[in-house]
Design an enzyme around this catalytic site. Structure first.
Site, short mmCIF file in Angstrom:
data_model
loop_
_atom_site.label_atom_id
_atom_site.label_comp_id
_atom_site.label_asym_id
_atom_site.label_seq_id
_atom_site.Cartn_x
_atom_site.Cartn_y
_atom_site.Cartn_z
N ASP B 41 -26.98 -3.56 -21.22
CA ASP B 41 -25.86 -2.59 -20.82
C ASP B 41 -24.93 -2.43 -22.10
OD1 ASP B 41 -23.86 -1.36 -19.19
OD2 ASP B 41 -22.90 -3.39 -19.24
N GLU B 105 -31.72 -0.36 -18.48
CA GLU B 105 -30.83 -1.06 -19.30
C GLU B 105 -31.56 -2.15 -19.58
OE1 GLU B 105 -26.34 0.33 -17.99
OE2 GLU B 105 -27.32 -1.56 -17.03
#
Lengths: 209, 209
Positions: B41, B105
């Protein structure tokens, strides 16, 4: 500026970029630190996150998130910026800007653009990751989970006061959970932080009672 | 997994790390994607932010922030993940996980650890930055500014309904501004997003009236 370069331990090839990082929007909006702060913030998050990930191999995602918050939150970064003394080298109009953490993030963005990832990392390790910090707990989430599980409700936040002009607001927030007598209160120049402080104060009251 | 490597265009030296990225917490919590998602992320945010910063030299910080949001928001990432078909290669127990963006992610985190920044960047350019998107406006902030300036108040958000078990919640949120008749409503599996949708619906009503 040379003195600042000496303090931060990085010599800029392109001095203009350091100048931009030190320019507050009040001085010259179009060439202020804002764009540099945008990338500096992201670079700081990534470098701190990766560092923590590698260092704490047995810790879960929640711990990593909370420890990262301790290093990248406004208050801690302001302390770092004030220790370096960035305000002495900055350009602004009117009162000295309070959010010195924004200059710090912009400097990180500037170092990255001028000297690449490695130099940004060096700076962050030297000035930000050099202190041992405790994970910053996510109090809003803690009382949310508590309210849901124990009372089947959601905490209610209410802004009880807003003071000061737009650029220097002061918020007061109250939080309560239906079925619980205690009330949490928080005050800050940021609405988000006032909510966190209110959640923290309520959480601590619940724990003690 | 070889098939997935072919689709994403990256061959892992260490296959274990790809396996970890594809493991949902329901399957094996301790070795699930959560830690990889944490760094993935942050890496995604930084790479997208730097890319946008360099491409749009004449845009201000607000534009950069909103355009970044368009690329890193859950809905868009879910579309990308579903196009790749990550769920077919993932491990989970029970119903197929809805948040396929989390796998995506985690894969970014895995590529970074296995192949470094350049390979993570290549993947992001190929699958995420390949589409032209419009900046995602910050509707909560838009109606906050409107409420303050025009009415001298703060928008009030209220959760009107919570449905579903903890891992599959559905929130309904209402927002109103004192002195304005219109009401905004939003529904989503994330509370934050339900608020944004409510703010958007109110903003659009105000604009039209």
């Amino acid at each position: 500026m040379q003195k600042l370069e000496k303090i931060i331990g990085y010599k800029f090839k392109n001095k203009k970029i350091l100048l931009e990082a030190l320019t507050h929007p009040s001085f010259f909006f179009k060439e202020s630190y804002e764009r540099l702060e945008f990338i500096g913030d992201l670079i700081l998050d990534a470098i701190v996150g990766i560092y923590i990930y590698k260092k704490y191999k047995d810790k879960d995602e929640e711990y990593l998130t909370n420890l990262k918050s301790a290093y990248v939150n406004k208050n801690y970064l302001k302390k770092v910026a004030d220790k370096i003394g960035v305000i002495k080298y900055s350009k602004y109009v009117g009162e000295p800007p309070n959010r010195t953490d924004k200059f710090l993030e912009a400097i990180i963005g500037a170092i990255y653009l001028d000297g690449g990832w490695k130099n940004a990392e060096k700076f962050i390790k030297k000035f930000i990751l050099n202190t041992q910090l405790e994970p910053l707990r996510d109090y809003k989430n803690l009382i949310l989970n508590y309210a849901r599980k124990i009372k089947g409700v959601i905490p209610e936040y209410e802004i009880t006061e807003i003071k000061g002009p737009p650029h220097k607001r002061e918020y007061e927030v109250k939080v309560k959970i239906k079925g619980i007598r205690n009330i949490g209160k928080g005050k800050s120049s940021s609405l988000k932080e006032a909510e966190i402080l209110a959640a923290k104060s309520l959480y601590e009251k619940i724990i003690k009672s």
